[in-house]
Design a protein around this motif. Sequence first.
Motif, PDB file in Angstrom:
ATOM      1  N   LEU A 122      54.366  46.841  27.951  1.00 43.39           N
ATOM      2  CA  LEU A 122      53.117  47.156  28.640  1.00 43.39           C
ATOM      3  C   LEU A 122      52.431  48.395  28.074  1.00 43.39           C
ATOM      4  N   ALA A 123      53.066  49.065  27.117  1.00 42.11           N
ATOM      5  CA  ALA A 123      52.510  50.300  26.559  1.00 42.11           C
ATOM      6  C   ALA A 123      51.520  49.993  25.443  1.00 42.11           C
ATOM      7  N   THR A 124      50.323  50.577  25.535  1.00 39.20           N
ATOM      8  CA  THR A 124      49.321  50.387  24.486  1.00 39.20           C
ATOM      9  C   THR A 124      49.523  51.361  23.329  1.00 39.20           C
ATOM     10  N   VAL A 125      50.158  52.513  23.615  1.00 38.37           N
ATOM     11  CA  VAL A 125      50.439  53.498  22.572  1.00 38.37           C
ATOM     12  C   VAL A 125      51.950  53.706  22.505  1.00 38.37           C
ATOM     13  N   LYS A 126      52.546  53.351  21.379  1.00 30.96           N
ATOM     14  CA  LYS A 126      53.976  53.574  21.186  1.00 30.96           C
ATOM     15  C   LYS A 126      54.188  55.021  20.745  1.00 30.96           C
ATOM     16  N   ALA A 127      54.875  55.797  21.574  1.00 29.63           N
ATOM     17  CA  ALA A 127      54.976  57.221  21.267  1.00 29.63           C
ATOM     18  C   ALA A 127      56.243  57.814  21.841  1.00 29.63           C
ATOM     19  N   ASP A 128      56.693  58.883  21.200  1.00 27.04           N
ATOM     20  CA  ASP A 128      57.828  59.685  21.648  1.00 27.04           C
ATOM     21  C   ASP A 128      57.297  60.747  22.598  1.00 27.04           C
ATOM     22  N   ILE A 129      57.817  60.792  23.797  1.00 22.02           N
ATOM     23  CA  ILE A 129      57.341  61.744  24.797  1.00 22.02           C
ATOM     24  C   ILE A 129      57.534  63.194  24.357  1.00 22.02           C
ATOM     25  N   CYS A 130      58.423  63.427  23.407  1.00 23.63           N
ATOM     26  CA  CYS A 130      58.651  64.786  22.910  1.00 23.63           C
ATOM     27  C   CYS A 130      57.712  65.158  21.761  1.00 23.63           C
ATOM     28  N   ASP A 131      56.905  64.194  21.315  1.00 18.86           N
ATOM     29  CA  ASP A 131      55.971  64.452  20.211  1.00 18.86           C
ATOM     30  C   ASP A 131      54.776  63.515  20.369  1.00 18.86           C
ATOM     31  N   LEU A 132      53.934  63.816  21.324  1.00 20.94           N
ATOM     32  CA  LEU A 132      52.852  62.909  21.710  1.00 20.94           C
ATOM     33  C   LEU A 132      51.667  62.984  20.748  1.00 20.94           C
ATOM     34  N   PRO A 133      51.021  61.842  20.474  1.00 20.39           N
ATOM     35  CA  PRO A 133      49.900  61.803  19.532  1.00 20.39           C
ATOM     36  C   PRO A 133      48.546  62.063  20.195  1.00 20.39           C
ATOM     37  N   PHE A 134      48.534  62.839  21.286  1.00 23.70           N
ATOM     38  CA  PHE A 134      47.296  63.085  22.024  1.00 23.70           C
ATOM     39  C   PHE A 134      46.867  64.544  21.856  1.00 23.70           C
ATOM     40  N   GLU A 135      45.555  64.761  21.973  1.00 23.39           N
ATOM     41  CA  GLU A 135      45.000  66.109  21.852  1.00 23.39           C
ATOM     42  C   GLU A 135      45.397  66.971  23.049  1.00 23.39           C
ATOM     43  N   ASN A 136      45.351  68.272  22.861  1.00 21.87           N
ATOM     44  CA  ASN A 136      45.558  69.195  23.973  1.00 21.87           C
ATOM     45  C   ASN A 136      44.536  68.927  25.081  1.00 21.87           C
ATOM     46  N   ASP A 137      44.951  69.130  26.318  1.00 25.51           N
ATOM     47  CA  ASP A 137      44.032  69.084  27.464  1.00 25.51           C
ATOM     48  C   ASP A 137      43.248  67.768  27.517  1.00 25.51           C
ATOM     49  N   SER A 138      43.949  66.645  27.418  1.00 31.32           N
ATOM     50  CA  SER A 138      43.284  65.341  27.318  1.00 31.32           C
ATOM     51  C   SER A 138      43.161  64.579  28.632  1.00 31.32           C
ATOM     52  N   TYR A 139      44.116  64.754  29.561  1.00 32.20           N
ATOM     53  CA  TYR A 139      44.191  63.847  30.706  1.00 32.20           C
ATOM     54  C   TYR A 139      44.092  64.569  32.046  1.00 32.20           C
ATOM     55  N   ASP A 140      43.336  63.942  32.946  1.00 28.45           N
ATOM     56  CA  ASP A 140      43.185  64.465  34.310  1.00 28.45           C
ATOM     57  C   ASP A 140      44.445  64.244  35.138  1.00 28.45           C
ATOM     58  N   VAL A 141      45.068  63.084  34.936  1.00 29.22           N
ATOM     59  CA  VAL A 141      46.245  62.702  35.722  1.00 29.22           C
ATOM     60  C   VAL A 141      47.303  62.136  34.778  1.00 29.22           C
ATOM     61  N   ILE A 142      48.556  62.527  34.990  1.00 25.85           N
ATOM     62  CA  ILE A 142      49.673  61.971  34.232  1.00 25.85           C
ATOM     63  C   ILE A 142      50.728  61.466  35.211  1.00 25.85           C
ATOM     64  N   LEU A 143      51.127  60.221  35.038  1.00 23.01           N
ATOM     65  CA  LEU A 143      52.232  59.656  35.796  1.00 23.01           C
ATOM     66  C   LEU A 143      53.390  59.426  34.843  1.00 23.01           C
ATOM     67  N   CYS A 144      54.532  60.019  35.173  1.00 26.73           N
ATOM     68  CA  CYS A 144      55.718  59.924  34.313  1.00 26.73           C
ATOM     69  C   CYS A 144      56.924  59.796  35.238  1.00 26.73           C
ATOM     70  N   ASN A 145      57.238  58.581  35.618  1.00 24.73           N
ATOM     71  CA  ASN A 145      58.206  58.364  36.684  1.00 24.73           C
ATOM     72  C   ASN A 145      59.465  57.660  36.181  1.00 24.73           C
ATOM     73  N   HIS A 146      60.608  58.280  36.466  1.00 23.10           N
ATOM     74  CA  HIS A 146      61.916  57.783  36.039  1.00 23.10           C
ATOM     75  C   HIS A 146      61.956  57.598  34.520  1.00 23.10           C
TER      76      HIS A 146
END
Length: 254
Positions: A122-146
């Motif tokens: 279901l993930a549109t972006v395959k990424a390592d949570i310890c090295d994310l491919p997103f810019e600083n200060d990009s998201y209003d809300v982050i859900l990271c559950n379990h």
Amino acid sequence: MSKIFKFILNLIPRPLLIKLSYWVRPVIAFFMRGKKYTDPIDGKTFKSFLPYGYENPRENVLSPSTLSLERHRLLWLYLQKETDFFHKELKLLHFAPEQAFYKRFKKLPNIEYTTTDLNSPLATVKADICDLPFENDSYDVILCNHVLEHIPNDTQAMKELYRVMKPGGWGIFQIPQDLKREHTFEDDSITDKKERTKIFGQYDHVRVYGRDYFDKLRSVGFTVSEVDLTSQMPTEDVERFRLAQGEIIPVVYK
């Protein structure tokens, strides 16, 4: 039934389980119709929920319609009751997106929705949570559950979550937590899968979080609110929605 579900959960890889569930779910939901329990995510009612769990399956916790567990239904109720999530224009980053939410969040006209994970279909972006491919200060809300209980370097993951969250943004980072335990427990020397399942809850968990989890989030910069929504709800609603009484929702702010 618990033994059957335990066998299936351990036999079939999770990505395949997700795909199969789209076909099996409507059939199970039809035969379990009733009035005793309600899934607040879709409003459907059932005579009971399904068991779920790897080592010692919990009875009556898995919704037949959305496949939500206690934590998912609690999160949904919190978003409804305590936030502007369903109304305000928001950029949302969702790690390891849950089936119960994925299509619903995707359809929300106010949400610009990004999903990410290394393995989830279901993930549109395959990424390592310890090295994310997103810019600083990009998201209003982050859900990271379990998710964090699977990550060896959870401090680095938390730092990345903080980096990509906008100033003034917020998030919810649920984890399996032992509130009776003051300190988080980890032991890399335990390598046997059965032993890890017994101690950590799943063979691929690397720790059991204690109450110090909230302070660890604070140490990377987050302001943390420890929310016990169930204490604010009538007991009959906690039972009707099959929530875990006393479960704490870690709500973080930047």
